[in-house]
Motif scaffolding. Structure first.
Motif, PDB file in Angstrom:
ATOM      1  N   PHE A 334       0.819  -1.210   0.000  1.00  0.00           N
ATOM      2  CA  PHE A 334       0.000   0.000   0.000  1.00  0.00           C
ATOM      3  C   PHE A 334       0.852   1.259   0.000  1.00  0.00           C
ATOM      4  O   PHE A 334       0.515   2.264  -0.636  1.00  0.00           O
ATOM      5  N   SER A 335       1.985   1.243   0.727  1.00  0.00           N
ATOM      6  CA  SER A 335       2.829   2.437   0.819  1.00  0.00           C
ATOM      7  C   SER A 335       3.506   2.768  -0.503  1.00  0.00           C
ATOM      8  O   SER A 335       3.989   3.891  -0.683  1.00  0.00           O
ATOM      9  N   ARG A 336       3.556   1.817  -1.463  1.00  0.00           N
ATOM     10  CA  ARG A 336       4.214   2.058  -2.761  1.00  0.00           C
ATOM     11  C   ARG A 336       3.210   2.234  -3.896  1.00  0.00           C
ATOM     12  O   ARG A 336       3.595   2.263  -5.069  1.00  0.00           O
ATOM     13  N   LEU A 337       1.928   2.377  -3.592  1.00  0.00           N
ATOM     14  CA  LEU A 337       0.936   2.510  -4.660  1.00  0.00           C
ATOM     15  C   LEU A 337       1.141   3.788  -5.467  1.00  0.00           C
ATOM     16  O   LEU A 337       1.041   3.775  -6.702  1.00  0.00           O
ATOM     17  N   ALA A 338       1.431   4.887  -4.783  1.00  0.00           N
ATOM     18  CA  ALA A 338       1.638   6.150  -5.508  1.00  0.00           C
ATOM     19  C   ALA A 338       2.842   6.051  -6.432  1.00  0.00           C
ATOM     20  O   ALA A 338       2.810   6.531  -7.580  1.00  0.00           O
TER      21      ALA A 338
END
Length: 470
Positions: A334-338
Motif C-alpha cells: 500500500f505504501s508504494r501505490l503512488a
C-alpha cells in the motif's frame, strides 16, 4: 618473582592448597606415630617387667610353714642394666602380708582387667609412686607346698623415662622422615607449577607487548589439552575482530566512494548556478541539486541500514518475536501505490489473506519488503507488473516478489547480492546497488537466504525468501 608471592598469585594459591593439607596430614601422622611408638615401647618394656616378676616368682620358697623369697640385688641389677629408670618391687604372701620389697607400692586398682597378651595371671597398669609416674606389672603365683596353699602376688614397677625416650626418638625419626617427604613434595609441586605456568606468563607477555593493530593468531604456547581451548577461543575471537575491522574498513571505503560522486555533482551544480546570471539556469541547477540530494539521502539511509544489519549479524544478538508477515507485506504494498501509479505499474498482492505468523523482527522484515518493492518498481518498465505474495510451502513460509522487468542473468545473480554492485541491465537507472544487498543481509540475519530466479509468469526477476513459521 615478587608478584608470585601475592595472595592472588595462582602459584601461591596452589602451593597453599597443596601445602596446608600436607602439613595437616604431617601433624596427624606425627601424633599417630607417637601413639604407635609409645604403644610399641610400652609392650617392649612390659615384657621386661613380666620377666622380672617371673624371676622373682621362681625364688619363692616355703620354710617352716611360711612363704619366703630371696631376691638378691644382683637379680634386679641385671634388669636395670643400661636403663635410666628406677625399679621397685613388692612380694605379698598368700595371707596378704608383704614379705619383701616396698610395702607402700600401690596395689592393683579394682578396674584394671587381666592382660590377654601373655599366658599368665598378669596385670599391667599406670600409677604414681614417690611422686613419679610408674608402670607396674603384677603377677599371681600359685603356691601349694609345705602346708601353704594360695596365691602369692608379685609386683615389679619402673619409672617411665626409658619408655618416653624411646617413644620420643621414634617420634623425632618419624617427623624427620615425613618432614623431608613433605618438603620434597612441596618443592616438586613448586617446580612443576612454575613449569606449567611458564607458558602462561609467556603468553601474557606477548599479549601485553603486542601492538593493537596486530591481529594475527596467538602462538600455541599452551601444550595441554585443557588449556589449548583457551588459545583456540582467543584466536577465534581475534578472527571475528579482524573480520569486523576488515568489514568496517571495506564498508567505509565503499561508502566514501559512493558518497563522493553525488557530492561532486552537487558542487558542480552549485558552481554552475553561481556562475550564471540567468534565473532559469538557477532553477535548473536547484532542481538538479534537489534530485541529487534525494539520491544522497536515500543512499545514506541505505548505508546506515546496511551497517546496522551487518553489526547485528556479527553480534548474533537476535530478538525474534511472532510477527504477521501478511500484514507487513500488504502494508509495504500500500505504501508504494503512488510510486507504482506514477509509472503506470500494476502493483498487487497475492497469496494468503489470513494471518501468517513467523519468527522474526518486524522492522527488519518491513525493510526487506520495502527494498524488494523499491528495486522492482525501479527496474520495471512503464505499464509493467509487480506482484508480492505470501504463501505456505510445507512447514515454511515463503515471501515472493516478481516483476516484468529485465531480470538478472544467472551468472550475475550472486554478484547482485553484494553491496555497491549495480548491473548494466537497466540503462539510465540511478542507485548505489544496496537494495538486494540489504535484502540479503536481512535474510541472513533470519538464518535464511534469498533466491534469485526467473519469473515464469511475468518474465522478469523472482525473489524468494523462505522463513520459519511460528
Amino acid at each position: 618473582m615478587r608478584h608470585l608471592k601475592r595472595p592472588d598469585s595462582l602459584l601461591w594459591q596452589l602451593l597453599l592448597f597443596l601445602g596446608l593439607p600436607l602439613i595437616g596430614l604431617w601433624g596427624v601422622s606425627a601424633l599417630s606415630s607417637y601413639s604407635s611408638a609409645l604403644t610399641a615401647a610400652t609392650q617392649a618394656y612390659d615384657r621386661t617387667l613380666l620377666a622380672s616378676t617371673r624371676t622373682i616368682a621362681e625364688r619363692l620358697v616355703v620354710k617352716d610353714g611360711r612363704l619366703q623369697v630371696d631376691v638378691p640385688w644382683v637379680v634386679l641389677d641385671s634388669f636395670e642394666l643400661n636403663m635410666n629408670d628406677r625399679l621397685f618391687y613388692k612380694v605379698v604372701d598368700t595371707h596378704g602380708r608383704v614379705i619383701s620389697g616396698y610395702d607402700d607400692l600401690p596395689d592393683i586398682p579394682s578396674h584394671i582387667r587381666r592382660t590377654e597378651l601373655y599366658p599368665a595371671l598378669a596385670w599391667f597398669y599406670h600409677t604414681s609412686y614417690q611422686n613419679q609416674p610408674i608402670r607396674v606389672a603384677s603377677l599371681l603365683q600359685p603356691v601349694n607346698e609345705g602346708g601353704v596353699n594360695g596365691m602369692a602376688k608379685i609386683y615389679v614397677a619402673e619409672t617411665l623415662s626409658s619408655r618416653r625416650q624411646l617413644a620420643a626418638s621414634l617420634l623425632v625419626s618419624s617427623l624427620l622422615v615425613q618432614g623431608i617427604l613433605v618438603l620434597l613434595t612441596l618443592l616438586l609441586a613448586w617446580w612443576l607449577l612454575r613449569k606449567v605456568l611458564k607458558p602462561m606468563r609467556q603468553l601474557s607477555t606477548i599479549m601485553v607487548r603486542r601492538d593493537p593493530s596486530v591481529l594475527t593468531p596467538l602462538p600455541d604456547l599452551l601444550p595441554w589439552s585443557e588449556t589449548r581451548l583457551l588459545i583456540v577461543a582467543f584466536n577465534r575471537y581475534i578472527e571475528r575482530l579482524r573480520s569486523l575491522i576488515s568489514r568496517q574498513e571495506r564498508f567505509s571505503a565503499d561508502a566514501s566512494h559512493q558518497l563522493k560522486t553525488p557530492l561532486t555533482v552537487l558542487k558542480t551544480q552549485l558552481s554552475f548556478a553561481l556562475a550564471s546570471p540567468d534565473p532559469a539556469h538557477w532553477r535548473e541547477s536547484l532542481e538538479g541539486m534537489s534530485g541529487t540530494l534525494d539520491s544522497t539521502i536515500s543512499l545514506t539511509e541505505r548505508l546506515l541500514q546496511l551497517s546496522k544489519i551487518k553489526d547485528q549479524d556479527l553480534s548474533r544478538q537476535r530478538s525474534l518475536e511472532r510477527v504477521n508477515l501478511v500484514a507487513i507485506a500488504q502494508e509495504c504494498c500500500f505504501s508504494r501505490l503512488a510510486q507504482a501509479r506514477s509509472k503506470q505499474v500494476d502493483l498487487g498482492y497475492e497469496g494468503e489473506n489470513a494471518e501468517v505468523w513467523i519468527q522474526g523482527d518486524a522492522i527488519l522484515l518491513a525493510e526487506m519488503c520495502a527494498n524488494l518493492l523499491d528495486n522492482a518498481l525501479k527496474y520495471t518498465p512503464e505499464e509493467g507488473t509487480v506482484t508480492i505474495r505470501v504463501r505456505y510451502d510445507g512447514a515454511s513460509v515463503v515471501l515472493e516478489l516478481e516483476d516484468s522487468g529485465p531480470g538478472i542473468e544467472a551468472e550475475r545473480r550472486q554478484q547482485a547480492l553484494q553491496p555497491f554492485h549495480r548491473l548494466d541491465n537497466a540503462a539510465g537507472m540511478q542507485g548505489a546497488g544496496l537494495g538486494l544487498a540489504l535484502v540479503n543481509d536481512i535474510a541472513r540475519w533470519h538464518q535464511t537466504r534469498p533466491e534469485l530466479l526467473v519469473s515464469e509468469t511475468l518474465g522478469g526477476l523472482l525473489v524468494r525468501v523462505r522463513l520459519t513459521a511460528a
